[in-house]
Design an enzyme around this catalytic site. Structure first.
Site, PDB file in Angstrom:
ATOM      1  N   CYS A   1       5.394   0.016   7.626  1.00  0.00           N
ATOM      2  CA  CYS A   1       5.096   1.198   6.821  1.00  0.00           C
ATOM      3  C   CYS A   1       6.352   1.537   6.025  1.00  0.00           C
ATOM      4  CB  CYS A   1       4.704   2.365   7.723  1.00  0.00           C
ATOM      5  SG  CYS A   1       4.362   3.887   6.811  1.00  0.00           S
ATOM      6  N   LEU A   2       6.193   1.792   4.731  1.00  0.00           N
ATOM      7  CA  LEU A   2       7.357   2.104   3.890  1.00  0.00           C
ATOM      8  C   LEU A   2       8.060   3.371   4.350  1.00  0.00           C
ATOM      9  CD1 LEU A   2       5.956   1.253   0.332  1.00  0.00           C
ATOM     10  CD2 LEU A   2       7.480  -0.129   1.752  1.00  0.00           C
TER      11      LEU A   2
ATOM     12  N   HIS B   1      -2.638   7.994   6.494  1.00  0.00           N
ATOM     13  CA  HIS B   1      -1.598   8.815   5.861  1.00  0.00           C
ATOM     14  C   HIS B   1      -2.210  10.080   5.249  1.00  0.00           C
ATOM     15  CE1 HIS B   1       2.125   6.571   6.214  1.00  0.00           C
ATOM     16  NE2 HIS B   1       1.615   5.478   5.705  1.00  0.00           N
TER      17      HIS B   1
ATOM     18  N   GLY C   1       0.857  -1.185   0.000  1.00  0.00           N
ATOM     19  CA  GLY C   1       0.000   0.000   0.000  1.00  0.00           C
ATOM     20  C   GLY C   1       0.889   1.230   0.000  1.00  0.00           C
TER      21      GLY C   1
ATOM     22  N   GLN D   1       3.246  10.058   0.859  1.00  0.00           N
ATOM     23  CA  GLN D   1       4.513   9.342   1.043  1.00  0.00           C
ATOM     24  C   GLN D   1       5.501   9.598  -0.092  1.00  0.00           C
ATOM     25  OE1 GLN D   1       2.408   5.420   2.015  1.00  0.00           O
ATOM     26  NE2 GLN D   1       4.250   5.290   3.257  1.00  0.00           N
TER      27      GLN D   1
ATOM     28  N   HIS E   1      -4.906   2.105   7.206  1.00  0.00           N
ATOM     29  CA  HIS E   1      -3.523   2.581   7.329  1.00  0.00           C
ATOM     30  C   HIS E   1      -3.264   3.702   6.309  1.00  0.00           C
ATOM     31  CE1 HIS E   1       0.970   1.657   7.827  1.00  0.00           C
ATOM     32  NE2 HIS E   1       0.936   2.451   6.765  1.00  0.00           N
ATOM     33  N   GLU E   2      -3.696   3.485   5.055  1.00  0.00           N
ATOM     34  CA  GLU E   2      -3.410   4.472   3.997  1.00  0.00           C
ATOM     35  C   GLU E   2      -4.253   5.742   4.179  1.00  0.00           C
ATOM     36  OE1 GLU E   2      -0.791   3.850   2.547  1.00  0.00           O
ATOM     37  OE2 GLU E   2      -0.692   1.695   2.858  1.00  0.00           O
TER      38      GLU E   2
HETATM   39 NI    NI Z   1       2.390   3.543   5.787  1.00  0.00          NI
END
Ligand code: NI
Length: 161
Positions: free
Chosen positions: A92-93, A138, A44, A49, A134-135
């Site tokens: 998380c990236l 963000h 995701g 991000q 989660h997204e």
């Molecule tokens: Ni994330």
């Protein structure tokens, strides 16, 4: 085009993101986001991000265990949250190396815009429900660390070094 993924605590990751226009620029953005997500080995990715303040996220719940199933969500809105919740580990990236236990609703009804501007609504369950929460976090300037107790947050940040 693959973009660098911003790392926490980049201030862009704490911003509340405005609605996106469904236009050529947004469609190009979604292509870049999918390419960046796959290159980063993620499932995701949200637009902030990669430094873009627009309410867009991409997800592929399946590609790590089977065929790719890329999904694009423009201006997502949660219409319903299940009363049942569950806690699970999330990476998380933007926070590499940190796995945080986060409590999420188990199911959602999500509405979003498709690439042609039409509205779609669907019930999400399992990993897709967790990943969407989660997204969308963000898009609202929230990361997994913000869900932790002060003690757990400090321990997670210590791992970052
Ligand atoms: Ni994330």
């Amino acid at each position: 085009m693959i973009h660098p993924v911003l790392r926490w605590p980049d201030p862009i990751l704490a911003k509340i993101t405005p609605q996106a226009c469904v236009d050529a620029a947004t469609l190009a953005l979604t292509r870049d986001m999918l390419e960046t997500m796959y290159a980063a080995n993620g499932r995701g990715l949200a637009a902030p991000q990669i430094g873009v303040l627009a309410r867009v996220f991409v997800m592929d719940a399946a590609w790590k265990s089977g065929d790719p199933a890329p999904e694009v969500f423009i201006n997502p809105e949660i219409l319903w949250r299940s009363p049942q919740m569950a806690s699970g580990p999330e990476g998380c990236l933007s926070i590499p190396g940190v796995v945080a236990e986060v409590m999420r609703h188990s199911e959602l009804v999500l509405q979003w815009q498709m690439a042609d501007g039409s509205l779609q609504a669907q019930k999400l369950t399992g990993f897709r429900a967790i990943c969407a929460q989660h997204e969308i976090d963000h898009l609202d300037g929230i990361v997994t660390l913000d869900h932790l107790t002060p003690e757990a947050r400090a321990a997670a940040i210590a791992v970052l070094g």
